[in-house]
Write a protein that holds these residues in place. Structure first.
Motif, PDB file in Angstrom:
ATOM      1  N   GLY A  82      42.222  74.599  -1.207  1.00 53.47           N
ATOM      2  CA  GLY A  82      42.132  75.887  -0.535  1.00 53.47           C
ATOM      3  C   GLY A  82      40.729  76.341  -0.212  1.00 53.47           C
ATOM      4  O   GLY A  82      40.507  77.504   0.114  1.00 53.47           O
ATOM      5  N   ILE A  83      39.762  75.438  -0.272  1.00 53.36           N
ATOM      6  CA  ILE A  83      38.367  75.782   0.022  1.00 53.36           C
ATOM      7  C   ILE A  83      38.111  75.537   1.509  1.00 53.36           C
ATOM      8  O   ILE A  83      38.298  74.411   1.980  1.00 53.36           O
ATOM      9  CB  ILE A  83      37.387  74.941  -0.812  1.00 53.36           C
ATOM     10  N   PRO A  84      37.713  76.545   2.286  1.00 48.81           N
ATOM     11  CA  PRO A  84      37.410  76.310   3.701  1.00 48.81           C
ATOM     12  C   PRO A  84      36.317  75.255   3.851  1.00 48.81           C
ATOM     13  O   PRO A  84      35.248  75.372   3.253  1.00 48.81           O
ATOM     14  CB  PRO A  84      36.933  77.680   4.198  1.00 48.81           C
ATOM     15  N   MET A  85      36.591  74.226   4.637  1.00 46.00           N
ATOM     16  CA  MET A  85      35.625  73.147   4.793  1.00 46.00           C
ATOM     17  C   MET A  85      34.371  73.622   5.522  1.00 46.00           C
ATOM     18  O   MET A  85      33.314  73.009   5.416  1.00 46.00           O
ATOM     19  CB  MET A  85      36.267  71.971   5.539  1.00 46.00           C
ATOM     20  N   SER A  86      34.501  74.737   6.233  1.00 45.77           N
ATOM     21  CA  SER A  86      33.336  75.303   6.923  1.00 45.77           C
ATOM     22  C   SER A  86      32.315  75.884   5.941  1.00 45.77           C
ATOM     23  O   SER A  86      31.188  76.200   6.321  1.00 45.77           O
ATOM     24  CB  SER A  86      33.789  76.397   7.902  1.00 45.77           C
ATOM     25  N   SER A  87      32.717  76.043   4.675  1.00 44.14           N
ATOM     26  CA  SER A  87      31.796  76.603   3.681  1.00 44.14           C
ATOM     27  C   SER A  87      30.792  75.580   3.164  1.00 44.14           C
ATOM     28  O   SER A  87      29.821  75.934   2.501  1.00 44.14           O
ATOM     29  CB  SER A  87      32.586  77.195   2.499  1.00 44.14           C
ATOM     30  N   PHE A  88      31.036  74.297   3.456  1.00 46.47           N
ATOM     31  CA  PHE A  88      30.102  73.257   3.043  1.00 46.47           C
ATOM     32  C   PHE A  88      28.980  73.141   4.066  1.00 46.47           C
ATOM     33  O   PHE A  88      29.199  73.250   5.270  1.00 46.47           O
ATOM     34  CB  PHE A  88      30.819  71.922   2.875  1.00 46.47           C
ATOM     35  N   GLY A  89      27.786  72.903   3.581  1.00 42.45           N
ATOM     36  CA  GLY A  89      26.615  72.886   4.450  1.00 42.45           C
ATOM     37  C   GLY A  89      26.428  71.580   5.178  1.00 42.45           C
ATOM     38  O   GLY A  89      27.342  70.763   5.293  1.00 42.45           O
ATOM     39  N   SER A  90      25.215  71.380   5.656  1.00 40.74           N
ATOM     40  CA  SER A  90      24.903  70.210   6.475  1.00 40.74           C
ATOM     41  C   SER A  90      24.572  68.970   5.646  1.00 40.74           C
ATOM     42  O   SER A  90      24.300  67.913   6.203  1.00 40.74           O
ATOM     43  CB  SER A  90      23.714  70.521   7.391  1.00 40.74           C
ATOM     44  N   ARG A  91      24.604  69.114   4.312  1.00 44.85           N
ATOM     45  CA  ARG A  91      24.320  67.972   3.445  1.00 44.85           C
ATOM     46  C   ARG A  91      25.345  67.883   2.327  1.00 44.85           C
ATOM     47  O   ARG A  91      25.935  68.885   1.926  1.00 44.85           O
ATOM     48  CB  ARG A  91      22.904  68.085   2.857  1.00 44.85           C
ATOM     49  N   ALA A  92      25.543  66.666   1.832  1.00 46.47           N
ATOM     50  CA  ALA A  92      26.470  66.452   0.728  1.00 46.47           C
ATOM     51  C   ALA A  92      26.074  67.326  -0.460  1.00 46.47           C
ATOM     52  O   ALA A  92      24.892  67.524  -0.730  1.00 46.47           O
ATOM     53  CB  ALA A  92      26.465  64.981   0.323  1.00 46.47           C
ATOM     54  N   ILE A  93      27.078  67.858  -1.153  1.00 44.48           N
ATOM     55  CA  ILE A  93      26.820  68.776  -2.249  1.00 44.48           C
ATOM     56  C   ILE A  93      27.412  68.215  -3.539  1.00 44.48           C
ATOM     57  O   ILE A  93      28.460  67.558  -3.521  1.00 44.48           O
ATOM     58  CB  ILE A  93      27.415  70.164  -1.940  1.00 44.48           C
ATOM     59  N   GLU A  94      26.742  68.449  -4.652  1.00 45.33           N
ATOM     60  CA  GLU A  94      27.236  67.985  -5.946  1.00 45.33           C
ATOM     61  C   GLU A  94      28.588  68.642  -6.238  1.00 45.33           C
ATOM     62  O   GLU A  94      28.722  69.866  -6.197  1.00 45.33           O
ATOM     63  CB  GLU A  94      26.240  68.326  -7.052  1.00 45.33           C
ATOM     64  N   THR A  95      29.589  67.815  -6.546  1.00 44.57           N
ATOM     65  CA  THR A  95      30.942  68.313  -6.777  1.00 44.57           C
ATOM     66  C   THR A  95      31.012  69.258  -7.974  1.00 44.57           C
ATOM     67  O   THR A  95      31.768  70.235  -7.962  1.00 44.57           O
ATOM     68  CB  THR A  95      31.898  67.126  -7.002  1.00 44.57           C
ATOM     69  N   GLU A 117      41.316  76.052  17.293  1.00 46.13           N
ATOM     70  CA  GLU A 117      39.919  75.790  16.952  1.00 46.13           C
ATOM     71  C   GLU A 117      39.517  76.499  15.664  1.00 46.13           C
ATOM     72  O   GLU A 117      38.806  75.927  14.823  1.00 46.13           O
ATOM     73  CB  GLU A 117      39.013  76.215  18.115  1.00 46.13           C
ATOM     74  N   ARG A 118      39.971  77.739  15.491  1.00 43.29           N
ATOM     75  CA  ARG A 118      39.642  78.490  14.279  1.00 43.29           C
ATOM     76  C   ARG A 118      40.236  77.825  13.033  1.00 43.29           C
ATOM     77  O   ARG A 118      39.566  77.658  12.018  1.00 43.29           O
ATOM     78  CB  ARG A 118      40.144  79.927  14.408  1.00 43.29           C
ATOM     79  N   ASN A 119      41.496  77.421  13.137  1.00 44.21           N
ATOM     80  CA  ASN A 119      42.149  76.745  12.016  1.00 44.21           C
ATOM     81  C   ASN A 119      41.559  75.361  11.764  1.00 44.21           C
ATOM     82  O   ASN A 119      41.471  74.915  10.620  1.00 44.21           O
ATOM     83  CB  ASN A 119      43.655  76.629  12.268  1.00 44.21           C
ATOM     84  N   PHE A 120      41.153  74.698  12.830  1.00 45.26           N
ATOM     85  CA  PHE A 120      40.553  73.370  12.721  1.00 45.26           C
ATOM     86  C   PHE A 120      39.245  73.438  11.936  1.00 45.26           C
ATOM     87  O   PHE A 120      39.001  72.630  11.040  1.00 45.26           O
ATOM     88  CB  PHE A 120      40.298  72.805  14.125  1.00 45.26           C
ATOM     89  N   ILE A 121      38.399  74.398  12.267  1.00 46.71           N
ATOM     90  CA  ILE A 121      37.127  74.554  11.567  1.00 46.71           C
ATOM     91  C   ILE A 121      37.366  74.832  10.084  1.00 46.71           C
ATOM     92  O   ILE A 121      36.668  74.282   9.217  1.00 46.71           O
ATOM     93  CB  ILE A 121      36.285  75.677  12.208  1.00 46.71           C
ATOM     94  N   GLU A 122      38.359  75.657   9.785  1.00 42.39           N
ATOM     95  CA  GLU A 122      38.658  75.962   8.384  1.00 42.39           C
ATOM     96  C   GLU A 122      39.132  74.726   7.630  1.00 42.39           C
ATOM     97  O   GLU A 122      38.758  74.491   6.484  1.00 42.39           O
ATOM     98  CB  GLU A 122      39.738  77.041   8.318  1.00 42.39           C
ATOM     99  N   ARG A 123      39.948  73.897   8.283  1.00 48.02           N
ATOM    100  CA  ARG A 123      40.564  72.757   7.621  1.00 48.02           C
ATOM    101  C   ARG A 123      39.683  71.505   7.624  1.00 48.02           C
ATOM    102  O   ARG A 123      39.742  70.700   6.697  1.00 48.02           O
ATOM    103  CB  ARG A 123      41.907  72.435   8.293  1.00 48.02           C
ATOM    104  N   VAL A 124      38.872  71.338   8.667  1.00 43.15           N
ATOM    105  CA  VAL A 124      38.083  70.107   8.823  1.00 43.15           C
ATOM    106  C   VAL A 124      36.586  70.358   8.646  1.00 43.15           C
ATOM    107  O   VAL A 124      35.848  69.503   8.161  1.00 43.15           O
ATOM    108  CB  VAL A 124      38.368  69.456  10.202  1.00 43.15           C
ATOM    109  N   GLY A 125      36.121  71.540   9.039  1.00 45.78           N
ATOM    110  CA  GLY A 125      34.710  71.881   8.858  1.00 45.78           C
ATOM    111  C   GLY A 125      33.898  71.884  10.124  1.00 45.78           C
ATOM    112  O   GLY A 125      32.772  72.386  10.137  1.00 45.78           O
TER     113      GLY A 125
END
Length: 260
Positions: free
Chosen positions: A97-110, A187-195
């Motif tokens: 349930g985490i919006p993929m758009s919340s992740f930045g431009s670089r890999a983040i420590e899990t 497009e809005r749902n896509f960004i939330e689900r895919v980033g």
């Protein structure tokens, strides 16, 4: 040693496969390439060093990756083990349930995202005797999450999966219609689900397919690869090559690149 195995059957609508790679020696520099994947990576032996173009360096033991992130040069010292959880395009979002758009431009420590429960999982993987034991730990962890996933599967999830698997040219309007959404809603749902935006994702899917084809068949011309992967012409493909790698094909080392 490189092994791919499916997760528990109950998890297969979220997770495509588990990957295990073992390399018993150091690597001074591996070029990463853009891929249309959502994945968790574990490095239970040697930590991975990621060197970015702006001279930023990160050391990782476990990370979350989504499409379109910055591409570092990866290296490690000593015995390297990679354990990867490869999700279906919207599997991570539906499960957590985490919006993929919340992740930045670089890999983040899990561990920064999930905290102590994931730290415990990583430590148990680190102590594991081999891939089968690691696989069982992953199944146990994700089965608990899958008992009450935070997001239902919708028509848009099927549409996004079809984008990843299909070879035909992509139309946002057609995909939105099949998902029973307006183009804007899609497009809005896509960004939330895919980033990222759907056209961007489609572009990454096509370029990733072209890079894999070239690595598997180095004798193929770029014109042949462009035709096979749905580009208008080979110049269109070469523009994408420069965009995604900042190089021209003659300066790209396919033997020292991470492509799959």
């Amino acid at each position: 040693m490189h092994v791919k195995k499916p997760p528990h059957p109950f998890l297969q609508s979220y997770i495509k496969s588990y990957w295990y790679l073992e390399v018993p020696f150091s690597n001074p520099g591996l070029q990463t390439t853009v891929m249309p994947e959502h994945a968790l990576y574990f490095y239970p032996k040697a930590k991975v060093r990621a060197d970015y173009a702006d001279n930023t360096t990160k050391l990782h033991s476990t990370i979350i990756c989504i499409p379109n992130q910055d591409l570092p040069i990866m290296s490690w010292n000593g015995h390297y083990v990679m354990l990867k959880v490869l999700f279906h395009p919207t599997g991570f979002f539906r499960l957590f349930g985490i919006p993929m758009s919340s992740f930045g431009s670089r890999a983040i420590e899990t561990i920064e995202v999930f905290g102590s429960e994931f730290k415990e999982l990583y430590e148990r993987i680190e102590e594991s005797a081999g891939f089968e034991q690691m696989r069982n730990l992953l199944d146990s962890f994700f089965l608990k999450k899958a008992q009450s996933p935070l997001k239902d599967t919708l028509a848009i999830d099927v549409s996004i999966q079809a984008m990843l698997e299909g070879k035909a040219s992509f139309s946002v309007d057609d995909a939105a219609q099949k998902a029973y959404l307006s183009t804007r809603q899609f497009e809005r749902n896509f960004i939330e689900r895919v980033g990222i935006l759907p056209k961007r994702f489609s572009r990454i899917v096509r370029f990733s397919r072209a890079m894999k084809l070239k690595q598997e068949h180095p004798q193929y011309s770029w014109m042949t690869i462009a035709y096979e992967c749905g580009y208008h012409d080979h110049m269109h493909l070469l523009r994408d090559f420069r965009h995604f790698t900042s190089k021209v094909p003659s300066n790209f080392d396919f033997e020292q690149a991470l492509i799959y």
